[in-house]
Enzyme design. Structure first.
Site, PDB file in Angstrom:
ATOM      1  CG  HIS A  48      42.648  36.718  42.065  1.00  0.00           C
ATOM      2  ND1 HIS A  48      41.561  36.422  41.280  1.00  0.00           N
ATOM      3  CD2 HIS A  48      43.710  36.152  41.431  1.00  0.00           C
ATOM      4  CE1 HIS A  48      41.948  35.716  40.234  1.00  0.00           C
ATOM      5  NE2 HIS A  48      43.245  35.543  40.298  1.00  0.00           N
ATOM      6  CD  GLU A 103      39.128  34.603  43.907  1.00  0.00           C
ATOM      7  OE1 GLU A 103      39.421  35.751  43.506  1.00  0.00           O
ATOM      8  OE2 GLU A 103      38.886  33.674  43.123  1.00  0.00           O
ATOM      9  CG  ASN A 123      38.901  39.064  41.509  1.00  0.00           C
ATOM     10  OD1 ASN A 123      40.115  38.943  41.389  1.00  0.00           O
ATOM     11  ND2 ASN A 123      38.129  38.076  41.920  1.00  0.00           N
ATOM     12  CG  ASP A 148      47.771  29.582  42.532  1.00  0.00           C
ATOM     13  OD1 ASP A 148      48.373  29.058  41.571  1.00  0.00           O
ATOM     14  OD2 ASP A 148      47.386  30.766  42.515  1.00  0.00           O
TER      15      ASP A 148
END
Length: 241
Positions: free
Chosen positions: A138, A143, A136, A67
């Protein structure tokens, strides 16, 4: 899914580096999927050490990064391009033409994402993909509630992710709110996957990814369906397993 629990961050980094080095020794022209952030930085130091000892050669290796922040120039000190050059590529003998990273300044994002996907496929896919995991759940910048069928795409960053990454910027307002990320489908098409995590702040995410139901609300849970995943975590990250 194989889970390796180690004593600390240093041991995690060494084991991960040895796995990557072994992959490159067995297949010198391996296609590696690479991650950024605090978690893999120790692994990259270990790989540089192995290279310095002439135990691994990167001259034929091809890489694709997971990314990049959208809207950050490559020369920005917080770009993942800068991170990779500083933490790994400038310190090994990789051919710069074999380095592939998302372009955070791409004018036509969809076209760029298609080209990125096509290049991965042209090279036969990713042999070994390195992942971290967000608090979280990811992976990459995919996400919660992401589409599991998504390939490389532009994503909106979750508030929790923006807050977590704000420590790298002067203020939270400076953190980009979008990123280009490999999609879950791209990651799952990798032949082998290594996921690294350390610290108590990752324990919940690891528990839900490993033991929870496979659900887009915890993107990493999809890894339960991959046939060759190794999770290397320290005792703190493993404390809820």
């Amino acid at each position: 899914m194989r889970i390796i629990v180690v004593e600390n961050y240093d041991e995690m980094s060494k084991k991960a580096a040895l796995m990557i080095a072994s992959q490159v020794m067995l297949k010198p022209d391996s296609v590696l999927g690479l991650a950024t952030g605090d978690t893999p930085s120790g692994m990259y130091k270990e790989l540089i050490n192995l290279y310095g000892k002439k135990e691994v050669d990167f001259k034929e290796v091809r890489t694709f990064n997971l990314d990049e922040y959208y809207g950050l120039d490559r020369e920005n000190s917080q770009s993942y391009y800068k991170y990779m050059m500083t933490n790994l590529f400038d310190n090994i003998n990789i051919n710069t033409e074999n380095i592939n990273m998302p372009d955070g300044m791409a004018k036509d994002v969809n076209a760029f994402c298609d080209l990125y996907e096509n290049k991965i496929k042209t090279l036969g896919g990713i042999d070994m993909q390195v992942l971290g995991i967000g608090g979280n759940g990811h992976i990459g910048f995919n996400e919660p509630n992401v589409n599991f069928e998504a390939q490389t795409h532009l994503v909106e960053l979750d508030e929790q992710t923006i807050e977590a990454n704000s420590r790298f910027f002067e203020s939270i307002e400076d953190v980009p709110v979008k990123a280009i990320s490999m999609g879950i489908k791209t990651i799952m098409n990798s032949k082998k996957i290594i996921l690294l995590a350390n610290g108590l702040n990752k324990a919940d995410a690891i528990e839900r990814a490993v033991k929870g139901k496979i659900n887009p609300s915890i993107p990493a849970s999809i890894l339960q369906l991959h046939n060759d995943v190794t999770i290397i975590i320290d005792k703190d990250a493993a404390s809820k397993l």
